[in-house]
Design an enzyme around this catalytic site. Structure first.
Site, PDB file in Angstrom:
ATOM      1  CG  HIS A 214      -2.231   9.284  11.872  1.00 15.43           C
ATOM      2  ND1 HIS A 214      -2.737   8.225   9.853  1.00 15.43           N
ATOM      3  CD2 HIS A 214      -1.264  10.242  11.407  1.00 15.43           C
ATOM      4  CE1 HIS A 214      -1.886   8.720   9.765  1.00 15.43           C
ATOM      5  NE2 HIS A 214      -0.953   9.645   9.843  1.00 15.43           N
ATOM      6  CG  ASP A 315      -3.359   0.295  10.368  1.00 12.91           C
ATOM      7  OD1 ASP A 315      -2.007   1.448  10.562  1.00 12.91           O
ATOM      8  OD2 ASP A 315      -4.001   1.376  10.449  1.00 12.91           O
TER       9      ASP A 315
END
Ligand code: MLT
Length: 380
Positions: A214, A315
């Site tokens: 995550h 990300d």
């Protein structure tokens, strides 16, 4: 939504166009996202300014929170320090006090709202304190009462550059929310469904965000890129990039920052950051590498025939932008994500209580059921 991310129905580019910015044509203010998430309405600049002022008035962090964080060695992961800081803030919960004195259930959402806003207001100082003690020998930077939430946070971290303040506005806005099913949002919802207060619920969600599948992924991406630079130098050809991707996959690892549990296209949060980089740092060598990976990685991931989304996610980009402005401490990146994520998950929590949603209790499975299920799957 498999194809994109929507904030109360608006795509990210729509939010960028509609929500008020600190300056003409600049990045939208996270306070506007908070207003939109809470009310479903696009705020005016004046309304956003009232949110900025309200958060500022709630931002005082009690001293014992710093004592609790200071009890950790500076080598403790910043996410561990953050969660502990949030737990220490729990002494301030208005919901916990109101529940103890018998508040009517139709009114739960009111102290939940107060707790949520207080927590959002206090997180930047807690995060800045963790950053300072972990990486800067305890040197603290004063809050600035005259600037917005993101600029003030950047300033408390020690960044005065106006462009870094713009990046922080973008960063907090795009990381604030992604539906209710991601690990951090779902955890906050689950723990909150037991009527645990927003501090307890948010701390639980942050423990989920700290997982490498995550929120921790953002620190992994930059580390992976830096290993590549250490091996081949900063002038990396596409051929070298592609060899490095194959090498990563052959060693049984994933290519960090690519793929997503539910998105099936390039993450719009990646695209926003790419646009920011194209506008402000087009010649940065690390950005060029990220840009080349955008083209090199997807065809390689598709070769196996199993990957549903070979495209970059949020990300894949964030570390390179933060590093460009001097925020180089990768282990801190998930804390930034956590501060931003508070806006989304706590808005959801307020609505959970306003709607009177019940305690969550998923059905459990017997071991026999799992065995039968696996057998039938293998047989098929
Ligand atoms: C998120 O923002 O939480 C990520 O996109 C992960 C997810 O949605 O599962």
């Amino acid at each position: 939504m498999a194809s994109g991310i929507r904030f109360r129905g608006f795509s990210l580019p729509e939010c960028q166009a509609k929500l008020p910015a600190a300056k003409e044509g600049g990045e939208p203010l996270p306070e506007g996202f908070l207003w939109l998430l809470l009310t479903g309405e696009v705020p005016t600049k004046e309304q956003v300014d009232t949110v900025t002022a309200d958060l500022r008035s709630r931002s005082k962090v009690p001293g014992h929170v710093f004592d609790v964080i200071n009890a950790f060695p500076v080598t403790a992961h910043p996410m561990t320090q953050l969660t502990a800081g949030v737990m220490a803030l729990q002494t301030e919960s208005e919901f916990a006090k109101a529940y103890e004195t018998g508040i009517h259930k139709t009114k739960y959402w009111e102290p939940i709202y107060e707790d949520a806003m207080n927590l959002i207001a206090r997180l930047p100082e807690v995060a800045a304190f963790i950053y300072s003690r972990t990486y800067k020998g305890g040197v603290l930077h004063e809050a600035d009462p005259n600037v917005d939430y993101a600029a003030n946070f950047a300033q408390m971290l020690g960044f005065q550059d106006e462009l870094m303040h713009e990046l922080m506005r973008l960063y907090i806005s795009i990381h604030s929310d992604h539906e209710g099913g991601n690990v951090s949002a779902h955890t906050v919802h689950l723990v909150g469904s037991a009527l645990s207060d927003p501090y307890l619920s948010f701390a639980a969600g942050m423990n989920g965000l700290a997982g490498p599948l995550h929120g921790l992924a953002n620190q992994e991406v930059l580390r992976w890129l830096q290993e590549l630079v250490a091996q081949v130098g900063s002038d990396v050809s596409r051929k070298q990039l592609s060899e490095y991707v194959y090498k990563t996959l052959k060693s049984g690892k994933v290519v960090p920052g690519f793929g997503h549990a539910v998105l099936r296209n390039t993450d719009p949060r990646y695209m926003c950051q790419r646009e920011f980089a194209l506008k402000h740092l087009p010649n940065d060598p690390m950005f060029k590498m990220v840009s080349d990976l955008f083209e090199v990685v997807p065809p390689i991931l598709l070769e196996g025939g199993k990957v549903k989304n070979p495209y970059p996610n949020v990300d894949a980009h964030s570390g390179v932008l933060l590093q460009y402005f001097g925020l180089t401490e990768q282990n801190f990146y998930t804390v930034l994500f956590g501060v931003a994520r508070a806006l989304g998950v706590l808005s959801q929590l307020i609505w959970d209580r306003a709607l009177g949603l019940p305690i969550e209790r998923p059905k459990s499975m017997t071991f026999e059921y799992i065995e039968n299920y696996c057998e039938s799957k293998f047989a098929a």
